[in-house]
Design an enzyme around this catalytic site. Structure first.
Site, PDB file in Angstrom:
ATOM      1  CB  ALA A 269      -0.919   0.005   1.226  1.00  0.00           C
ATOM      2  CG  MET A 270       2.012   5.276  -1.981  1.00  0.00           C
ATOM      3  SD  MET A 270       3.660   5.184  -1.240  1.00  0.00           S
ATOM      4  CE  MET A 270       3.899   6.908  -0.839  1.00  0.00           C
ATOM      5  CD  GLU A 305       0.650   2.171   3.815  1.00  0.00           C
ATOM      6  OE1 GLU A 305       1.158   3.294   3.594  1.00  0.00           O
ATOM      7  OE2 GLU A 305       1.325   1.127   3.838  1.00  0.00           O
TER       8      GLU A 305
END
Length: 883
Positions: A269-270, A305
Site C-alpha cells: 500500500a502507499m 498507511e
C-alpha cells in the site's frame, strides 16, 4: 552489467536542492495511451543552494511537448531535454513560473511506477522516484510543495476522479462527454506522496468525528461488486484513527480520507496524503475468501498507511537515506496498534518471527546494510526488512530505555519541531535527548551499523554467598563494507525464575525498577544478592533487543521457563530454543538421545494439558516447530535443505504421536460453533485447532487425510478450508489432488483466493513441484504482469520451498534466474524482489553453492539489466561490496 555504470548515491554527499517548488498546479487529461499532463511550477532559488546552479528537473521515459517560462514558450536553444532530464542552464535568479507539458502512455507502463492503468482504472505510484515518470520535477523528498490537481476524463469510461487533499471543484468539461475534478492538498508534501486515481469504482463510506469535533468522510473505493468486502477495512481505518488520537494525540487534518484498492500494485500500500492506494489483497475480505491472517494483515496495513499521515507525510524524510525515519517509526506504531487490538504477547511473537525470518537473514547475507544506509545504487532495493522491521525495533528499544512517559513527551516534541519539514534521524533522536537529558549518541549506532549483534550470557550461582552473577559479552559480525563494529546499547529486560514457580526475591543495583539492564559495553557483569535457591534467568523478556542470544542453560532449565516464566514471549522462546537444538543436531548428522526428545515432547504435553486453553493462539505458536528456513539460518553454513526437511518431519511425527491425546482434544473441542468472526479470540481457537490437525497428520497420515478431507468438505470459512488443504498438500495421493482441483474450480473467478492456491502448490516439498509450478504458469488466472500472481506462485516456490528451490541439481536456481530475466523486462522492481531469494546461497553446502552462483552469474551476464536487478545481483555476488 548496467550497474557498473550506475552512479552510487552517498549520504555524505547530500546537499540541499538548488531550487524549491512552492506550488504545483497539474492539469491531467486521462487517455489510455496519450495522457497529457500540464504542470505549472512556482519555482524559486533555494537560499541554501548554489547561487549559479542550473535548473535540472528529473524525468524517466517522458515525452516532452513544450516548456514555458513565465508564460513565454522556450525554444530548443534555451533548454536541454531528454527522456530522463530537463535542464535550463541559466534559470532566473528570482521566483518564476515554469510550465511543462508532457505525454505518457499509462497502458504501456508495465513497471507500475508513475501513472499506469490497472484493470481499466488509472492509478499512480510515485514512491520512491515515480513522479518523474509523470512530469519533469525536482523529484526528491526534501522539496515540499502545495499541490492543486485538475483531472479530466471521459465521463462514462472514468466516472470516479480522485486526487490528494480535498475536492474543491467538479463538473462537466468543455466536451460534454468528459468531466473534471479539482483536488487541492493544503499541506506541503514531497512529490512521492502525489496520487491520482480515475476509473469505474464502487464505494463504501462513513462519517468520522475527530477528537476536536471536526467531521471527516472516510471512503474506500473498490472494484464494482466487491463493496461488501471493504467493511472490515473501513472499520480498521476508524479504529486506527481513534487509537492515534488516544495514544499519540494525532488528529486527522483533511475533510476526507480516501482509500482505493487496485489489483496491480508493486507494494502492499502507499500513504499518499488523503488518498491511500492499496494492493486489493490488503482491503478485500469476507469469511469465504479471506483467512484470519488476511484480516490481521488488513487491520495492520490500513493502520500503517493511516499512521503515515503524521510519521511520513506531515513529517517526511529529508532524503532516502532517512527512509527508516518514516517506515521504521510507522511500523512500530502499527505494531503497537495491533498489540492493543489483539493479544500483545501473541502479536509480539509474530513480530519477532517475521524479524528473524526476514531481517536476521538479510543481516547475514550479502544484502546486509545499516538501518540508515550510507550509499545506494537503486533506492527501490532498500525498502527492506532492515529499514522496516529492524527500524521498528530501534524505536521500541528507545522506548524501553527511556520509559513510556518520556517516550510520549519525546514524540510530542518531535511532532512540534518537525511538522511540515523533511527531517533526519538526528532530528528524531534529538527530541528524546532533549526531553530526557540523555546522550543518545551511543544508541545511534543502531542506525549506523549493519548486522545482528550476538550476546553470550553465562550464569554463576554461589550457594554459600547466595549470589547469582550474569556475565554478558557482545559482538557484531562483519558485514559488507563494515568489518569493525562498536558495542551497541542493548536493553536487556530480565527476571529470575525459580524451578518450581514459587516467588523469588533478588536485588541488583544495575537493573532498574522495570527489570531493565542497559548493556552498552563489549562485556559486563551484573550480580543479584540474596538469591536462594539457584534461579533460572529469563533474559530479553518481550524480545527487548533484536539480538541473537547464546545462553548456557541446559534444556531442562529452559523447560522450567516454558512452565513457569511470567513472560509469555520467553515461555515461547524456551520451547523454540529446545526444539532448535534438537533439530540442528538431527539436521547436521548429530544424534539426539531418546530421552532428550521424549523430555521435550513431554513438556509440550504438559503445557497442552494445563495452559493451552487459556490463550489458544499462544498455544498454537508454542507447539509449532521452527521452520526449515529458521533451522537453515541457525546452522548458518554448509546447509543441506534435504537433511533439514527430514529432521523437521521426524520431529513433527514424534510430537504428533506423543501428544496425540491432547491434540485430538483440541481438534474436537475447538471447532467453530457459530458464525465466523475475525476477532482475535476466535482466530486463536482456529489457529490451535489447525495446528493440532497438522501434527496429527504428521503422526498418522491416514487419520490426518481423513480429518483434513472432512474439514475441507465442511468448512464454513476460508481459514479452516485453506488450513485443511494445506495439511492435504503434505500428504501425497489422490485425496490431495482432488481437493486441489475442487478448490481451484470453486474459486476460479477469485484471483486473491487463487493466489493462496498457487502458494500451497508451490510450497509442496516434492521433486515434481517444479514442473507443477511451470504448468501453473499456463493457468488462465496467472499473469506475469500482475505482481500478486507472480509472488504467489514463483515467489512462494523460491522463498517457501527450501527443498525444491535449493535442489542439488540447480534446477530451482536456473528456473528462478530465467523468471527474473523475464520479469525484468516488464517490471524491474518485481524482478529484483524475486531475486532476493538467492540471499541464502552462500549458506548452502558446496554443490548447491556452486549451482546458485552459476545461476546468479547467468543473470549478471545479461546485457541491459535494469538498475534494480543489476544492483541486487552485483551485491549478491560481491560479498565484500559496501552497502
Amino acid at each position: 552489467m548496467r550497474t557498473e555504470t550506475t552512479p552510487i548515491v552517498r549520504l555524505e554527499d547530500y546537499r540541499p536542492s538548488d531550487f524549491l517548488i512552492d506550488r504545483v498546479e497539474l492539469d491531467v487529461r486521462l487517455h489510455p495511451t496519450q495522457t497529457r499532463i500540464v504542470a505549472t511550477l512556482a519555482i524559486r532559488p533555494n537560499p541554501e543552494g548554489r547561487p549559479d546552479a542550473p535548473l535540472v528537473l528529473d524525468g524517466d521515459e517522458l515525452n516532452l511537448n513544450s516548456v514555458a517560462l513565465d508564460g513565454r514558450v522556450l525554444t530548443g536553444e534555451e533548454f536541454e531535454a531528454s527522456p530522463h532530464a530537463l535542464t535550463i542552464a541559466q534559470p532566473p535568479r528570482q521566483p518564476f513560473t515554469l510550465t511543462v507539458e508532457t505525454e505518457v502512455n499509462p497502458t504501456a507502463n508495465t513497471k507500475l511506477m508513475g501513472l499506469y492503468r490497472s484493470s481499466g482504472n488509472y492509478c499512480t505510484q510515485c514512491e520512491a522516484e515515480g513522479f518523474r515518470r509523470i512530469t519533469y520535477f525536482l523529484d526528491r523528498p526534501d522539496v515540499l510543495s502545495v499541490y492543486t490537481t485538475r483531472i479530466e476524463a471521459e465521463r462514462d469510461e472514468v466516472p470516479v476522479l480522485l486526487g490528494n487533499g480535498n475536492l474543491v471543484e467538479s463538473g462537466a468539461a468543455d466536451d460534454p462527454n468528459r468531466h473534471y475534478a479539482v483536488w487541492r492538498d493544503p499541506y506541503p508534501k514531497p512529490s512521492y506522496l502525489f496520487a491520482l486515481v480515475g476509473g469505474r469504482l464502487g464505494r463504501v463510506a462513513k462519517a468520522f468525528k475527530t477528537m476536536s469535533g471536526r467531521e471527516v468522510e472516510l471512503a474506500i473505493y473498490v472494484e464494482p461488486g466487491k463493496e461488501d468486502r471493504a467493511g472490515y477495512a473501513l472499520d480498521a481505518l476508524e479504529r486506527s484513527m481513534r487509537w492515534d488520537e488516544r495514544v499519540f494525540g494525532r488528529e486527522y487534518d483533511l475533510d476526507v480520507f480516501n482509500i482505493v484498492a487496485v489489483s496491480d500494485f508493486n507494494m502492499g500500500a502507499m500513504e499518499n496524503k488523503g488518498l491511500n492506494i492499496f494492493n486489493d489483497k490488503y482491503v478485500l475480505a469476507s469469511p469465504e475468501t479471506a483467512t484470519d491472517m488476511d484480516y490481521a494483515h488488513i487491520e495492520a496495513i490500513i493502520a500503517h498507511e493511516y499512521f503515515h499521515n503524521w510519521t511520513g507525510n506531515r513529517v517526511t524524510c529529508r532524503d532516502w537515506f532517512q527512509l527508516c525515519l518514516k517506515e521504521g517509526l510507522t511500523v512500530f506504531r502499527d505494531q503497537e496498534f495491533s498489540s492493543d487490538e489483539r493479544s500483545r504477547p501473541v502479536h509480539r511473537i509474530a513480530e519477532v518471527k517475521t524479524l528473524r525470518a526476514r531481517q536476521f537473514l538479510e543481516d547475514s547475507s550479502p544484502l546486509a546494510h545499516p538501518v540508515r544506509p550510507t550509499q545506494y545504487r537503486e533506492i527501490n532495493n532498500f525498502y527492506t526488512a532492515t529499514v522496516y522491521e529492524k527500524g521498528a525495533e530501534i524505536v521500541r528499544m528507545l522506548k524501553t530505555i527511556i520509559g513510556a512517559d518520556a517516550f510520549r513527551r519525546g514524540m510530542d516534541l518531535y511532532f512540534e519541531r518537525c511538522d511540515g519539514t523533511a527531517a533526519t534521524v538526528e532530528d528524531f533522536l534529538n527530541a528524546f535527548a532533549d526531553v530526557t537529558g540523555r546522550d543518545l549518541s551511543h544508541f545511534a549506532r543502531w542506525y549506523e551499523q549493519a548486522g545482528t549483534p550476538r550476546v553470550s550470557v553465562k550464569g554463576h550461582y554461589d550457594e554459600a554467598a547466595r549470589t547469582y552473577r550474569l556475565d554478558f559479552a557482545q559482538s557484531t559480525p562483519p558485514t559488507p563494507g563494515q568489518s569493525t563494529k562498536q558495542p551497541m546499547a542493548i536493553p536487556v529486560a530480565l527476571g529470575l525464575v525459580s524451578h518450581d514457580g514459587s516467588p523469588l526475591s533478588a536485588a541488583c543495583d544495575r537493573v532498574d525498577e522495570r527489570g531493565v539492564f542497559l548493556f552498552d559495553k563489549a562485556s559486563d557483569t551484573i550480580t543479584f544478592a540474596e538469591v536462594s535457591p539457584k534461579p533460572v534467568p529469563s533474559l530479553f523478556r518481550g524480545f527487548s533487543a533484536p539480538v541473537k542470544v547464546s545462553l548456557d542453560l541446559p534444556n531442562e532449565e529452559l523447560l522450567v521457563l516454558l512452565r513457569h516464566d511470567t513472560d509469555a514471549f520467553n515461555r515461547w522462546q524456551a520451547a523454540q530454543t529446545v526444539a532448535m537444538r534438537l533439530l540442528v543436531a538431527l539436521s547436521t548428522g548429530g544424534s539426539v538421545a531418546d530421552a532428550e526428545a521424549d523430555a521435550f515432547s513431554a513438556a509440550l504435553c504438559s503445557f497442552m494439558g494445563s495452559d493451552a486453553f487459556t490463550d489458544p493462539a499462544f498455544a498454537a505458536l508454542v507447539i509449532t516447530l521452527p521452520s526449515e528456513a529458521d533451522i537453515a539460518q541457525e546452522i548458518g553454513k554448509d546447509v543441506d535443505p534435504d537433511a533439514i526437511h527430514r529432521a523437521r518431519s521426524a520431529m513433527r511425527r514424534r510430537i504428533g504421536a506423543g501428544c496425540s491425546q491432547h491434540l485430538r482434544r483440541f481438534y474436537e473441542s475447538l471447532a467453530d460453533s457459530g458464525p465466523y468472526s475475525p476477532d482475535a479470540a476466535s482466530a486463536g481457537r482456529r489457529a490451535l485447532r489447525n495446528a493440532s490437525l497438522d501434527l496429527l497428520a504428521a503422526a498418522d497420515p491416514a487419520e490426518g487425510e481423513a480429518l483434513a478431507t472432512a474439514q475441507f468438505d465442511s468448512a464454513s470459512n476460508m481459514t479452516d478450508r485453506l488450513a485443511s488443504l494445506g495439511v492435504l498438500t503434505t500428504l501425497p495421493g489422490q485425496a490431495r489432488e482432488d481437493a486441489l482441483a475442487r478448490f481451484g474450480e470453486r474459486y476460479r473467478n477469485e484471483p486473491l483466493v487463487l493466489d493462496k492456491w498457487f502458494t500451497l502448490q508451490a510450497a509442496i516439498p516434492e521433486d515434481e513441484t517444479l514442473e507443477r509450478v511451470k504448468t501453473l504458469m499456463q493457468h488462465p488466472a496467472f499473469s506475469m504482469a500482475n505482481p500478486n500472481r507472480v509472488r504467489s506462485l514463483i515467489g512462494s516456490f523460491a522463498m517457501l520451498n527450501q527443498v525444491q528451490f535449493n535442489r542439488a541439481d540447480g534446477a530451482g536456481y536456473r528456473f528462478l534466474a530465467s523468471i527474473v530475466l523475464r520479469a525484468d523486462e516488464l517490471n524491474p522492481q518485481l524482478a529484483a524482489r524475486l531475486l532476493t531469494a538467492f540471499s541464502t546461497w552462500r549458506m548452502m553446502e558446496n554443490t548447491r553453492r556452486g549451482q546458485a552462483e552459476e545461476a546468479l552469474r547467468s543473470i549478471a551476464q545479461k546485457p541491459n539489466l535494469s538498475r534494480d536487478v543489476g544492483d541486487i545481483v552485483s551485491r549478491s555476488l560481491d560479498a565484500g561490496q559496501s552497502e
